[in-house]
Design a protein around this motif. Structure first.
Motif, PDB file in Angstrom:
ATOM      1  N   GLY A 150      35.800  43.580 -19.499  1.00  0.00           N
ATOM      2  CA  GLY A 150      34.417  43.286 -19.554  1.00  0.00           C
ATOM      3  C   GLY A 150      34.222  41.928 -18.896  1.00  0.00           C
ATOM      4  O   GLY A 150      34.758  41.033 -19.570  1.00  0.00           O
ATOM      5  N   GLY A 152      31.310  40.614 -17.944  1.00  0.00           N
ATOM      6  CA  GLY A 152      29.786  39.974 -18.250  1.00  0.00           C
ATOM      7  C   GLY A 152      30.002  38.707 -18.811  1.00  0.00           C
ATOM      8  O   GLY A 152      30.961  37.954 -18.806  1.00  0.00           O
ATOM      9  N   GLY A 153      28.881  38.045 -19.103  1.00  0.00           N
ATOM     10  CA  GLY A 153      28.957  36.913 -19.558  1.00  0.00           C
ATOM     11  C   GLY A 153      29.807  36.377 -20.859  1.00  0.00           C
ATOM     12  O   GLY A 153      30.495  35.562 -20.818  1.00  0.00           O
ATOM     13  N   ALA A 154      29.975  37.283 -21.709  1.00  0.00           N
ATOM     14  CA  ALA A 154      30.924  37.079 -22.994  1.00  0.00           C
ATOM     15  C   ALA A 154      32.285  37.117 -22.549  1.00  0.00           C
ATOM     16  O   ALA A 154      32.958  36.364 -22.851  1.00  0.00           O
ATOM     17  N   GLU A 173      37.661  44.625 -15.298  1.00  0.00           N
ATOM     18  CA  GLU A 173      36.208  45.030 -15.166  1.00  0.00           C
ATOM     19  C   GLU A 173      36.040  46.270 -14.298  1.00  0.00           C
ATOM     20  O   GLU A 173      36.735  46.439 -13.395  1.00  0.00           O
ATOM     21  N   LYS A 174      35.239  47.203 -15.016  1.00  0.00           N
ATOM     22  CA  LYS A 174      35.337  48.350 -14.137  1.00  0.00           C
ATOM     23  C   LYS A 174      34.597  48.716 -13.027  1.00  0.00           C
ATOM     24  O   LYS A 174      34.945  49.681 -12.119  1.00  0.00           O
ATOM     25  N   GLY A 180      27.926  42.349 -14.999  1.00  0.00           N
ATOM     26  CA  GLY A 180      27.362  43.328 -16.209  1.00  0.00           C
ATOM     27  C   GLY A 180      26.010  42.840 -16.034  1.00  0.00           C
ATOM     28  O   GLY A 180      25.127  42.681 -15.054  1.00  0.00           O
ATOM     29  N   ASN A 181      25.321  43.327 -17.394  1.00  0.00           N
ATOM     30  CA  ASN A 181      24.032  43.103 -17.414  1.00  0.00           C
ATOM     31  C   ASN A 181      23.441  41.725 -17.529  1.00  0.00           C
ATOM     32  O   ASN A 181      22.384  41.166 -17.061  1.00  0.00           O
ATOM     33  N   SER A 182      24.480  40.721 -17.685  1.00  0.00           N
ATOM     34  CA  SER A 182      24.305  39.311 -17.790  1.00  0.00           C
ATOM     35  C   SER A 182      23.813  38.881 -16.511  1.00  0.00           C
ATOM     36  O   SER A 182      22.882  38.032 -16.281  1.00  0.00           O
ATOM     37  N   ALA A 340      38.994  50.047 -18.506  1.00  0.00           N
ATOM     38  CA  ALA A 340      39.596  50.402 -19.893  1.00  0.00           C
ATOM     39  C   ALA A 340      39.370  51.411 -20.395  1.00  0.00           C
ATOM     40  O   ALA A 340      38.283  51.994 -20.406  1.00  0.00           O
ATOM     41  N   GLY A 408      27.670  50.371 -15.185  1.00  0.00           N
ATOM     42  CA  GLY A 408      28.852  50.276 -16.216  1.00  0.00           C
ATOM     43  C   GLY A 408      28.709  49.916 -17.734  1.00  0.00           C
ATOM     44  O   GLY A 408      29.654  50.175 -18.414  1.00  0.00           O
ATOM     45  N   ASP A 412      31.403  51.755 -23.933  1.00  0.00           N
ATOM     46  CA  ASP A 412      32.998  51.987 -24.154  1.00  0.00           C
ATOM     47  C   ASP A 412      33.681  51.200 -25.160  1.00  0.00           C
ATOM     48  O   ASP A 412      34.422  51.838 -26.007  1.00  0.00           O
ATOM     49  N   GLY A 610      29.662  39.040 -27.423  1.00  0.00           N
ATOM     50  CA  GLY A 610      28.352  39.670 -26.796  1.00  0.00           C
ATOM     51  C   GLY A 610      27.832  40.855 -27.363  1.00  0.00           C
ATOM     52  O   GLY A 610      27.842  41.043 -28.550  1.00  0.00           O
ATOM     53  N   GLU A 611      27.116  41.527 -26.252  1.00  0.00           N
ATOM     54  CA  GLU A 611      26.304  42.835 -26.940  1.00  0.00           C
ATOM     55  C   GLU A 611      27.276  43.799 -27.530  1.00  0.00           C
ATOM     56  O   GLU A 611      26.457  44.821 -28.139  1.00  0.00           O
TER      57      GLU A 611
HETATM   58  P1  ADP Z   1      27.747  40.904 -22.213  1.00  0.00           P
HETATM   59  O1  ADP Z   1      26.384  40.201 -22.167  1.00  0.00           O
HETATM   60  O2  ADP Z   1      28.244  41.143 -23.633  1.00  0.00           O
HETATM   61  O3  ADP Z   1      28.937  40.009 -21.338  1.00  0.00           O
HETATM   62  P2  ADP Z   1      27.390  42.594 -20.037  1.00  0.00           P
HETATM   63  O4  ADP Z   1      26.694  43.975 -19.951  1.00  0.00           O
HETATM   64  O5  ADP Z   1      26.957  41.554 -19.380  1.00  0.00           O
HETATM   65  O6  ADP Z   1      27.598  42.193 -21.653  1.00  0.00           O
HETATM   66  O7  ADP Z   1      28.734  42.810 -19.642  1.00  0.00           O
HETATM   67  C1  ADP Z   1      29.722  43.975 -19.879  1.00  0.00           C
HETATM   68  C2  ADP Z   1      30.716  44.292 -18.750  1.00  0.00           C
HETATM   69  O8  ADP Z   1      31.757  45.179 -19.205  1.00  0.00           O
HETATM   70  C3  ADP Z   1      29.903  44.928 -17.471  1.00  0.00           C
HETATM   71  O9  ADP Z   1      30.347  44.126 -16.382  1.00  0.00           O
HETATM   72  C4  ADP Z   1      30.715  46.152 -17.532  1.00  0.00           C
HETATM   73  O10 ADP Z   1      31.074  46.782 -16.518  1.00  0.00           O
HETATM   74  C5  ADP Z   1      32.041  45.970 -18.536  1.00  0.00           C
HETATM   75  N1  ADP Z   1      32.466  47.182 -18.898  1.00  0.00           N
HETATM   76  C6  ADP Z   1      31.999  48.056 -19.687  1.00  0.00           C
HETATM   77  N2  ADP Z   1      33.027  49.032 -20.142  1.00  0.00           N
HETATM   78  C7  ADP Z   1      34.240  48.768 -19.629  1.00  0.00           C
HETATM   79  C8  ADP Z   1      35.375  49.326 -19.475  1.00  0.00           C
HETATM   80  N3  ADP Z   1      35.783  50.408 -20.071  1.00  0.00           N
HETATM   81  N4  ADP Z   1      36.463  48.612 -18.750  1.00  0.00           N
HETATM   82  C9  ADP Z   1      36.156  47.379 -18.028  1.00  0.00           C
HETATM   83  N5  ADP Z   1      34.878  46.914 -17.909  1.00  0.00           N
HETATM   84  C10 ADP Z   1      33.836  47.363 -18.684  1.00  0.00           C
END
Ligand code: ADP
Length: 645
Positions: A150, A152-154, A173-174, A180-182, A340, A408, A412, A610-611
Motif C-alpha cells: 500500500g 498511501g500515506g501510511a 501498490e496495486k 491512495g485516499n491520502s 498483494a 483501490g 484487502d 493507517g486506515e
Molecule cells: P492510508 O491513509 O492508511 O495510507 P490510503 O487509502 O491512503 O490509506 O492508501 C492505501 C493504499 O493501499 C492505496 O494506494 C491502495 O491502492 C493500496 N492498496 C490497497 N489494497 C492493496 C493491495 N491488495 N495491494 C497493493 N496495494 C493495495
C-alpha cells in the motif's frame, strides 16, 4: 529510489539487491506502416475530468514524435500521473492503444482521444496506430528487509522510517501510482502549535466554553482521570497568560477520544496527539509547506488545523517522493500495478507477501524482518460496508451512496491480517463525510465550509460539530442535500480562489453540473437555488451577528467561527451531500504497530498502520486526524518492522 510500473518490471533484473527477477518479453511498438501523415504539430481539446484538456502532437510522415498535454483541469496528484505517463507511453510505443494508468482512466482516456484527434488531422491511419501488444511479464521473486503493501500515506511514512532505521524496503501498490485516499484527502493536519495559534489576529469564538465542557466530564478510567488533571493544570496556567487560544496535546487527545464516543483506545490516541507536532515538523524538514494561518477544518472540533499549501494531499506525496528519490535502488523499490493477494506464512509467522502484476504474473515478496500492511480502509467496498455497518446508524450504505474513496481502497489487507490471526475491532464504525459532491463523492471541489443551509434557506446543524452528526442532519433535509454559502469576503477573486484540490472557483462555476451557483445579491442567489429569499437573508444576518459576537447560536450550539462575515458580493452556494469516507474499524494493533491476536499476543512479523487499523478513532474520526494517524503510526510501523520488534 526506483519506481517501476508494470511495463518496466523487467528492469528489476538490474537491481542487485533484489533476488530472482526474471526477464520479460519487450512490448511490440505498433510501427504503423501506413505512414502518409502530413508532418507538423497539431492541437486538440477534449473534455477531461473537470474541464477541457488540450494536447499538442508533433508527427513526421510516419511517426508520433512528441505529445504534450498543454493544459488541463484534472484531479491534482491523480490526473497528473496520466498527464506525466501517457504521452511518454504513446510516443514510446507509437500507439494510442497503450494501457490507461490504473486508477486514472478518465484522464488517460481523454489524452488518448485528444491524441487521436491530432492524428486524424494529420491524415493518419488510426487503426494502425491503435495496434498495441502489451508486454508479457514473467513471474518474479524479490527479497527485502521490510515489505510494505500500500502506497498511501501510511505506507510511504513507514517506508521512509524503515529505511532510516537501516532496512531495505520494497513497497507494492496495486494502482498505477502511489497516493491512495491520502493524496485525494483534504491535506489537513491537526496539531497543537502555539507558534501559529498565538496570533493576536486569530478570533475563533468562545473556545473556552469547549475546554470547560470537556473538563466537567467524569473520568471513566485512571488514564482518563490523569489526562483530565493534566489539562486542568494546563488550562489554569493558560488563564494566567494573555494567549489567544488554549491547546495542548493532552487536550487534543481527550477531545478526539470524546469525539469518537470513547470507543477508541485513549492510550493510542495519546500517542498520536503527543507526536502530532513532531510529525508536522517532519514534513517541514522534508521541504513541505503549510499555510501560516491555523484554521478550524470541518469536523475537526477545534482550531488546530494546519493546511498544506499544495492541493489536497499532494504536498505530502511530493515530500515523500522527493525524500525517497534520494535512496538507491538497494534501499527502496516501488512496484506499481502490483496487487498483494495474500501473506506468506511460516507457521504462525508472516514472512512475505504473494502479489500479482498487471499482466497476471506472480510476484513473490520475501521479508527478512517483517511485512507492513498499509492498504487503507474499506469505505469504497459496498459489500463490506453493508455487511459490517448498515443498520441503525446508517440505514443505507449501498451502491446509491457515493464514496470519497479511490478505487483501490477495498479493505484487502484487513482480511490478510485476519487470516494471519489478527483480531479485527470496531468494524461496524463507518464515517460519512458531509461536504462531498452529491454525484461523485469527491472532496477536491470544496471551497468553503462556513455556513450550511437547507433547501428552505435555514441552518439545520452546527457547522463546527462532528461529521456523523452533520451527515445525519443532511440526510434528514429535503433531497438529502445542503448548500454551503459563502461570499467574496472568503474568496475575493474567483479566478485565483481555489478549491481543496486546486481547481479555481471560476472553473467550478463554469463547469455544468458542478453544483456551484453565484449571484450579486442574496435574493438572486436564493432564486437560483429555488429557496425562500427572506429565509436565506435572515440566516446570513444571524450568522454575521454570531461572527461579530452580538448573537449566539442557541439553536444548534455552534461556538467556533473563522472570524469572517458574509457581506460582500458576489455570493456563492455549493451543493453538498454526505459520502462514505472513512472506516474507523480494522486490525487491532499495539503501540509498536504490531498486529495483535485475540489472545493479546502479536502476530509475528506483521505490522499495520493507517486506515487499515481499527483501534484509534472509535465511532467518529475527527476531521484532520487521518493524516496525523498515518504519519505517527506509519513512522512507528516503519521503525518496528525495521527492527523486527
Ligand atoms: P492510508 O491513509 O492508511 O495510507 P490510503 O487509502 O491512503 O490509506 O492508501 C492505501 C493504499 O493501499 C492505496 O494506494 C491502495 O491502492 C493500496 N492498496 C490497497 N489494497 C492493496 C493491495 N491488495 N495491494 C497493493 N496495494 C493495495
Amino acid at each position: 529510489m526506483k519506481r517501476l510500473i508494470s511495463l518496466a518490471l523487467c528492469l528489476l533484473l538490474a537491481l542487485g539487491a533484489l533476488s530472482g527477477c526474471t526477464s520479460s518479453t519487450p512490448s511490440t511498438p505498433a510501427a504503423p506502416e501506413a505512414g502518409g501523415m502530413t508532418a507538423g504539430t497539431y492541437t486538440a481539446t477534449v473534455p477531461g475530468m473537470h474541464g477541457p484538456l488540450s494536447v499538442e502532437v508533433t508527427v513526421t510522415a510516419d511517426a508520433i514524435e512528441d505529445v504534450q498535454v498543454t493544459s488541463h483541469v484534472e484531479t491534482p496528484a491523480v490526473g497528473d500521473w496520466a498527464v506525466e505517463l501517457m504521452p511518454a507511453a504513446i510516443v514510446e510505443h507509437q500507439s494510442t492503444g497503450v494501457d490507461a494508468v490504473s486508477g486514472v482512466t478518465i484522464t488517460s482516456g481523454a489524452i488518448l482521444r485528444a491524441v487521436e484527434d491530432c492524428l486524424t488531422q494529420a491524415g493518419a491511419d488510426l487503426e494502425a496506430f491503435r495496434a498495441y501488444t502489451a508486454p508479457v511479464l514473467e513471474d518474479a521473486e524479490y527479497t527485502a528487509d521490510v515489505i510494505i503493501v500500500g502506497g498511501g500515506g501510511a505506507g510511504m511514512s513507514a517506508a521512509i522510517t524503515a529505511i532510516e532505521n537501516g532496512a531495505s524496503v520494497i513497497l507494492v501498490e496495486k494502482m498505477g501510482f502511489v497516493g491512495g485516499n491520502s493524496v485525494v484527502s483534504g491535506g489537513i493536519y491537526n496539531a497543537p502549535d502555539p507558534s501559529k495559534q498565538d496570533n493576536p489576529e486569530n478570533s475563533f469564538g468562545d473556545t473556552d466554553a469547549i475546554v470547560e465542557e470537556l473538563l466537567a466530564q467524569e473520568p471513566v478510567s485512571d488514564l482518563h482521570a490523569e489526562m483530565l488533571e493534566t489539562v486542568r493544570a494546563e488550562y489554569e496556567a493558560y488563564k494566567k497568560t494573555d494567549k489567544v487560544l488554549f491547546d495542548s496535546p493532552t487536550f487534543f487527545a481527550l477531545q478526539s477520544w470524546n469525539g469518537g464516543d470513547k470507543v477508541g483506545d485513549l492510550a493510542m490516541m495519546k500517542i498520536m496527539c503527543d507526536n502530532s507536532l513532531e510529525g508536522l515538523k517532519w514534513y517541514e524538514s522534508m521541504g513541505m509547506e503549510f499555510h501560516p494561518q491555523i484554521t478550524l477544518a470541518s469536523g475537526s472540533l477545534y482550531p488546530r488545523t494546519h493546511r498544506a499549501v499544495m492541493p489536497n494531499g499532494s504536498g505530502y506525496f511530493k515530500a515523500f517522493q522527493d525524500r525517497l528519490a534520494q535512496e538507491p535502488a538497494e534501499s527502496y523499490t516501488e512496484l506499481l500495478d502490483t496487487k498483494a493477494v495474500g501473506l506468506i506464512m511460516d507457521g504462525d509467522k508472516v514472512v512475505g507477501v504473494n502479489a500479482e502484476g498487471k499482466g497476471g504474473q506472480k510476484v513473490t515478496l520475501k521479508a527478512n524482518n517483517g511485512v507492513i500492511l498499509a492498504t487503507g480502509g474499506f469505505a469504497g467496498n459496498v459489500e463490506l460496508r453493508q455487511e459490517y455497518c448498515e443498520g441503525e446508524k446508517w440505514p443505507d450504505l449501498g451502491p446509491n451512496v457515493v464514496t470519497s474513496n479511490m478505487a483501490g481502497v477495498t479493505g484487502d489487507g484487513i482480511f490478510f491480517a485476519r487470516d494471519a490471526g489478527a483480531k479485527l475491532v470496531n468494524m461496524d464504525q463507518i464515517q460519512l463525510l458531509h461536504i462531498c459532491n452529491p454525484n461523485t463523492g469527491a472532496t477536491y471541489d470544496i471551497v468553503s465550509v462556513e455556513l450550511f443551509v437547507n433547501q428552505e434557506g435555514k441552518r439545520f446543524v452546527r457547522e463546527d460539530g462532528r461529521r456523523d452528526e452533520m451527515s445525519k442532519a443532511i440526510i434528514a433535509q429535503t433531497g438529502s442535500i445542503m448548500y454551503s454559502i459563502f461570499s467574496a469576503d472568503f474568496t475575493p477573486d474567483p479566478n485565483t480562489a481555489k478549491s481543496l484540490g486546486g481547481i479555481t472557483l471560476q472553473t467550478l462555476l463554469d463547469t455544468p453540473g458542478s453544483g456551484y451557483f453565484v449571484a450579486d445579491t442574496l435574493e438572486e442567489l436564493a432564486e437560483k437555488l429555488d429557496m425562500p429569499a427572506d429565509e436565506l437573508i435572515a440566516t446570513v444576518e444571524h450568522f454575521n451577528a454570531c461572527v461579530e459576537g452580538t448573537a449566539e447560536d442557541t439553536e444548534f450550539g455552534r461556538r467556533a467561527y473563522q472570524g469572517k462575515k458574509i457581506i460582500t458580493a458576489p455570493f456563492y452556494a455549493c451543493t453538498r451531500a454526505p459520502a462514505v469516507h472513512h472506516t474507523m474499524g480494522g486490525v487491532l494493533i499495539d503501540a509498536d504497530c504490531r498486529a495483535i491476536k485475540e489472545d493479546g499476543t502479536p502476530v509475528p512479523g506483521l505490522y499495520c498502520a493507517g486506515e487499515i487499523t481499527g483501534v484509534l478513532h472509535g465511532a467518529n474520526r475527527i476531521g484532520g486526524n487521518a493524516i496525523v494517524d498515518f504519519t505517527v503510526f506509519g513512522r512507528i510501523a516503519g521503525e518496528s518492522a525495521a527492527k523486527a520488534k
